[in-house]
Design a protein around this motif. Structure first.
Motif, short mmCIF file in Angstrom:
data_model
loop_
_atom_site.label_atom_id
_atom_site.label_comp_id
_atom_site.label_asym_id
_atom_site.label_seq_id
_atom_site.Cartn_x
_atom_site.Cartn_y
_atom_site.Cartn_z
N LYS A 1 52.43 -56.86 29.71
CA LYS A 1 52.76 -58.20 29.19
C LYS A 1 54.08 -58.70 29.76
CE LYS A 1 50.11 -58.43 24.96
NZ LYS A 1 50.11 -58.18 23.50
N ILE A 2 55.03 -57.76 29.97
CA ILE A 2 56.33 -58.15 30.53
C ILE A 2 56.15 -58.74 31.92
CG2 ILE A 2 58.43 -57.12 31.53
CD1 ILE A 2 58.60 -55.47 28.94
N GLY A 3 55.15 -58.25 32.65
CA GLY A 3 54.90 -58.80 33.99
C GLY A 3 54.56 -60.28 33.95
N ALA A 4 54.08 -60.75 32.81
CA ALA A 4 53.64 -62.15 32.70
C ALA A 4 54.71 -63.03 32.07
CB ALA A 4 52.35 -62.21 31.88
N TYR A 5 55.95 -62.53 31.97
CA TYR A 5 56.93 -63.24 31.14
C TYR A 5 57.28 -64.63 31.64
CZ TYR A 5 60.94 -62.32 34.23
OH TYR A 5 61.80 -62.29 35.29
N LEU A 6 57.13 -64.86 32.95
CA LEU A 6 57.48 -66.20 33.46
C LEU A 6 56.30 -67.17 33.41
CD1 LEU A 6 59.77 -65.53 36.56
CD2 LEU A 6 60.39 -66.68 34.42
N ARG A 7 55.14 -66.66 32.97
CA ARG A 7 53.94 -67.53 33.00
C ARG A 7 53.84 -68.33 31.72
NH1 ARG A 7 49.02 -63.69 34.53
NH2 ARG A 7 47.91 -65.49 33.68
N SER A 8 53.35 -69.55 31.87
CA SER A 8 53.18 -70.37 30.68
C SER A 8 51.70 -70.68 30.44
CB SER A 8 53.97 -71.66 30.83
OG SER A 8 53.65 -72.24 32.07
N ASP A 9 50.83 -70.16 31.29
CA ASP A 9 49.40 -70.47 31.12
C ASP A 9 48.79 -69.57 30.04
OD1 ASP A 9 47.95 -68.04 32.61
OD2 ASP A 9 49.75 -68.59 33.72
N ARG A 10 47.56 -69.82 29.72
CA ARG A 10 46.93 -69.11 28.60
C ARG A 10 45.99 -68.00 29.05
NH1 ARG A 10 46.30 -73.26 23.88
NH2 ARG A 10 48.18 -74.44 24.24
N ASP A 11 46.07 -67.63 30.32
CA ASP A 11 45.11 -66.65 30.83
C ASP A 11 45.64 -65.23 30.79
OD1 ASP A 11 43.61 -68.85 31.39
OD2 ASP A 11 44.28 -68.98 33.48
N VAL A 12 46.77 -65.02 30.12
CA VAL A 12 47.41 -63.70 30.16
C VAL A 12 46.47 -62.63 29.59
CG1 VAL A 12 49.32 -62.32 29.24
CG2 VAL A 12 49.76 -64.62 30.13
N GLU A 13 45.83 -62.94 28.47
CA GLU A 13 44.93 -61.95 27.85
C GLU A 13 43.78 -61.59 28.81
OE1 GLU A 13 43.80 -59.12 25.64
OE2 GLU A 13 45.67 -60.20 25.21
N ALA A 14 43.21 -62.60 29.45
CA ALA A 14 42.11 -62.35 30.39
C ALA A 14 42.61 -61.51 31.56
CB ALA A 14 41.56 -63.69 30.90
N ASP A 15 43.84 -61.75 31.99
CA ASP A 15 44.37 -60.98 33.11
C ASP A 15 44.64 -59.53 32.72
OD1 ASP A 15 44.13 -62.86 35.03
OD2 ASP A 15 46.18 -63.61 34.88
N ILE A 16 45.02 -59.31 31.45
CA ILE A 16 45.19 -57.92 31.01
C ILE A 16 43.84 -57.20 31.10
CG2 ILE A 16 45.61 -56.49 28.95
CD1 ILE A 16 47.98 -58.38 28.37
N GLN A 17 42.78 -57.88 30.71
CA GLN A 17 41.44 -57.28 30.83
C GLN A 17 41.10 -57.01 32.30
OE1 GLN A 17 40.07 -56.06 28.19
NE2 GLN A 17 41.65 -57.04 26.93
N ARG A 18 41.52 -57.91 33.19
CA ARG A 18 41.28 -57.69 34.63
C ARG A 18 42.04 -56.46 35.11
NH1 ARG A 18 42.37 -60.68 39.07
NH2 ARG A 18 44.26 -61.53 38.14
N MET A 19 43.27 -56.27 34.61
CA MET A 19 44.05 -55.08 34.99
C MET A 19 43.37 -53.81 34.49
SD MET A 19 46.34 -56.12 36.85
CE MET A 19 45.78 -57.75 37.23
N TYR A 20 42.81 -53.88 33.29
CA TYR A 20 42.10 -52.71 32.75
C TYR A 20 40.86 -52.39 33.59
CZ TYR A 20 44.96 -52.82 28.46
OH TYR A 20 45.98 -52.77 27.57
N ALA A 21 40.24 -53.44 34.12
CA ALA A 21 39.06 -53.20 34.97
C ALA A 21 39.48 -52.58 36.30
CB ALA A 21 38.31 -54.52 35.20
#
Ligand code: ATP
Length: 235
Positions: A99-119
């Protein structure tokens, strides 16, 4: 062309670490920079990341002159460094690190991207709640890469991703780097493991005591006699 270094000079006090480095990275490529200890590989990535100041020369990113900009600006532009030694937060969980990797992002796709990282890294999914400091070396490297990807990089710079890892884990890491490139992220890689780095590279450069001495496609460099004897231990 995405990134261009033009005649870059960087010194530490009296030590001239880069003596006129010019390289190019095209969008969608893996470019590997190889060289011995102290050749200036880390300095090159640190200069691009805004962590070291260039004495002279230019850094262009998508045509924009970004020479001398602070590191935060580079991060906002999408130039992301995975430093040597990984530098994850040991007392935070795997998920918190991502989550810290996404700290500068303001979009709402962070949760989806965490799932992509898990994949991409199933091991991280299994260990989402584990303290990062208790991960194995290879898992920590995967977390460092995952955390960098969470910031949606345009150019991912990797400093010695294979350092200290067992051969099988190195294979995994390099195959993940290929997957990352195939997903549209441009990669600039520095490595002492010249064989693995050139095998996955679209193009590569050889850095010797602060100067580029050779460049070519990964395949050309792998078969170059000077590269074979100096970096691959083959005659
Ligand atoms: P390695 O593979 O061993 O990490 P490298 O190719 O990444 O080496 P650099 O770390 O870029 O090499 O170092 C290039 C030169 O600059 C070396 O001579 C090193 O001693 C010197 N150097 C690097 N950082 C500093 C610093 N903070 N202060 C003084 N000299 C430095």
């Amino acid at each position: 062309m995405m990134l261009e270094l033009q005649d870059l000079h960087v010194s530490y006090g009296g030590i001239r670490a880069l003596k006129g480095v010019s390289i190019q990275v095209n969008e969608g490529e893996i470019v590997s920079l190889i060289g011995a200890n102290g050749a200036g590989k880390s300095t090159t990535l640190r200069a691009i990341s805004g962590l070291e100041r260039a004495q002279s020369g230019k850094i262009l990113f998508n045509g924009e002159d970004i020479t001398g900009k602070p590191s935060k600006y580079m991060v906002q532009k999408g130039l992301i460094l995975v430093p040597e030694g990984r530098l994850i937060f040991p007392d935070m969980t795997v998920l918190e690190n991502l989550k810290i990797g996404a700290y500068l992002r303001s979009d709402r796709d962070v949760e989806a991207d965490i799932q992509r990282m898990y994949a991409l890294f199933p091991r991280l999914k299994e260990r989402a709640w584990q303290m990062a400091g208790t991960l194995s070396g290879g898992e920590q490297q995967m977390l460092a890469v995952g955390r960098a990807l969470m910031s949606k990089p345009k150019l991912l710079m990797m400093d010695e991703p294979s350092l200290g890892l067992a051969p099988l884990v190195v294979k995994d890491i390099f195959s993940i780097i290929r997957t990352i490139r195939d997903s549209g992220v441009t990669v600039l890689l520095i490595e002492q493991n010249a064989n693995a780095a050139l095998k996955i590279a679209d193009r590569g450069y050889v850095l010797e005591t602060g100067r580029i001495t050779l460049e070519g496609s990964g395949r050309e460099l792998l078969s170059d006699p000077a590269v074979r004897s100096a970096y691959l231990g083959k005659s």
